[in-house]
Write a protein that holds these residues in place. Structure first.
Motif, short mmCIF file in Angstrom:
data_model
loop_
_atom_site.label_atom_id
_atom_site.label_comp_id
_atom_site.label_asym_id
_atom_site.label_seq_id
_atom_site.Cartn_x
_atom_site.Cartn_y
_atom_site.Cartn_z
N ALA A 93 -22.57 18.92 13.02
CA ALA A 93 -22.76 20.32 13.94
C ALA A 93 -24.12 20.07 14.50
O ALA A 93 -25.38 19.75 14.03
CB ALA A 93 -22.83 21.46 12.86
N GLY A 94 -24.14 20.64 15.93
CA GLY A 94 -25.48 20.69 16.36
C GLY A 94 -25.21 20.75 17.92
O GLY A 94 -24.12 21.30 18.42
N GLY A 95 -26.15 20.48 18.54
CA GLY A 95 -25.90 20.57 20.13
C GLY A 95 -25.60 19.25 20.63
O GLY A 95 -25.41 18.32 19.98
N GLY A 96 -25.80 19.18 21.92
CA GLY A 96 -25.58 17.68 22.78
C GLY A 96 -24.19 17.51 23.24
O GLY A 96 -23.92 16.32 23.53
N LEU A 97 -23.44 18.53 23.60
CA LEU A 97 -21.90 18.57 24.23
C LEU A 97 -22.34 17.64 25.31
O LEU A 97 -21.29 16.83 25.55
CB LEU A 97 -21.70 19.70 24.63
CG LEU A 97 -20.30 20.01 25.20
CD1 LEU A 97 -19.02 19.46 24.34
CD2 LEU A 97 -19.86 21.21 25.53
N ASN A 98 -23.10 17.56 26.38
CA ASN A 98 -23.07 16.93 27.63
C ASN A 98 -23.29 15.36 27.39
O ASN A 98 -22.81 14.76 28.45
CB ASN A 98 -24.44 17.55 28.57
CG ASN A 98 -23.97 18.72 29.19
OD1 ASN A 98 -22.98 19.31 28.90
ND2 ASN A 98 -24.83 19.18 29.98
#
Length: 375
Positions: free
Chosen positions: A167-172
């Motif tokens: 879980a976290g950010g970084g989708l791009n």
């Protein structure tokens, strides 16, 4: 009289033997092998950052709940001052390497990480961060690249790794890539259920094989910008998911943005992130105390900002400046990292191993020693 003396001595010897055996049994209980390991990393956090919780948090900090405390030297293989990549690689792989390296040694050869080792024992594994999930610290637990800036290459390795929950950010880095691939499809082919809107309830993921949450294009929002209790909730959800099959688990959860507050010399940013991380410690210790089979290790890769809880400076009528010891004014000496020793806090079975002063890569060795995952 001689016979009575011999009988008395025999009884004393038997009694001492029983006491010694009881002590041995007690020691076995004290140093029993943990089934689970929760590794909490507060990026960029030294003793002054931790101390700020004791002055600025409205309730008693959860750091106070630890009894077993040590110190680590954080220098990388080639520099006195480490970066997060080399620091996290030391934790994850047990080897000091050069700054910017992710999961490789100084000769740029892949190192086996603790997730790869634990998975051979059917241990479930997870990583959580308030940065992108491809950032230096979480990446070091599943990826192998020459430079931490290769985040698209790091992203390519996550769905192929042994990670069961993230879980976290970084989708791009997974969907808006230079190679035009959409890695969310690759995740699904590798038995992941992926969420890109918000954290789910456990009931929604209870029957999933693997789960991932990519909840921001790059980093997660700051606490000051309304991130809320994402880190606590994600960590609790990760614990629940990874423990559902009762096989044992390893979970790394990082408070990433304490470091960024230090880099920007922004005390309110730093302190709000540190307090959020302390709340996560509380949730994890509550679980570990109830569970009884979980080792908790809390530390940082390095200190950032040369952060100090200095006395507030006040100007007198005559123009001179004095220190007012009644009020704290957080200050910084650098916009980068420092080489100060970093505290290690440990709780649960095997936590005694983490007392003392030692190198950062020894944390990896100590975890494997107490869990026997490498045997």
């Amino acid at each position: 009289m001689k016979l009575l003396t011999k009988i008395t001595i025999s009884f004393i010897a038997i009694g001492l033997s029983c006491c010694n055996q009881a002590n041995i049994e007690n020691n076995k209980t004290i140093i029993k092998t943990p089934k689970n390991v929760i590794f909490l990393i507060s990026d960029g956090t030294g003793l002054s950052q931790i101390s700020s919780a004791f002055y600025f948090k409205e309730s008693m900090p959860n750091y106070k709940r630890f009894q077993n405390i040590g110190l680590i030297k954080t220098s990388s293989a080639e520099e006195d001052v480490t970066d997060s990549a080399a620091g996290a690689t030391a934790f994850a792989c047990g080897v000091k390497t050069y700054n910017s390296a992710i999961g490789v040694d100084v000769e740029k050869k892949d190192l086996q990480n603790i997730v790869e080792i634990a998975s051979t024992k059917n241990i479930k594994t997870g990583v959580i961060a308030t940065s992108s999930i491809t950032h230096a610290t979480p990446a070091s637990f599943y990826a192998h690249v020459f430079d931490r800036g290769q985040e698209e290459d790091i992203a390519l390795q996550l769905h192929k790794s042994e990670i069961d929950f993230f879980a976290g950010g970084g989708l791009n880095f997974f969907t808006k890539r230079s190679d035009k691939q959409n890695l969310l499809e690759e995740f699904r082919r590798n038995h992941f259920t992926i969420y890109t809107d918000n954290l789910s309830d456990f009931s929604q993921i209870a029957f999933s094989q693997k789960v991932g949450f990519l909840l921001a294009e790059y980093k997660m929002p700051k606490m000051e910008d309304g991130r809320g209790d994402f880190l606590s909730k994600a960590t609790e959800l990760g614990i629940e998911f990874l423990s559902k099959d009762n096989l044992g688990f390893f979970l790394m959860s990082e408070g990433s943005q304490i470091d960024w507050g230090g880099h920007s010399n922004d005390a309110p940013y730093l302190i709000s992130e540190l307090i959020d991380f302390d709340n996560v410690i509380g949730k994890v210790l509550d679980f570990a105390e109830k569970d009884g089979n979980t080792l908790v290790v809390v530390t940082s890769d390095h200190e950032t900002g040369g952060f100090t809880l200095a006395a507030k400076k006040r100007k007198k009528e005559d123009g001179s400046v004095s220190s007012d010891y009644r009020e704290i004014s957080p200050t910084f000496s650098t916009g980068g990292h420092s080489a100060t020793l970093i505290p290690v806090f440990a709780y649960g079975p095997g936590s005694e191993e983490f007392v003392g002063v030692y190198e950062n890569n020894e944390i990896f060795e100590k975890i494997l020693k107490v869990t026997h995952w490498d045997k």
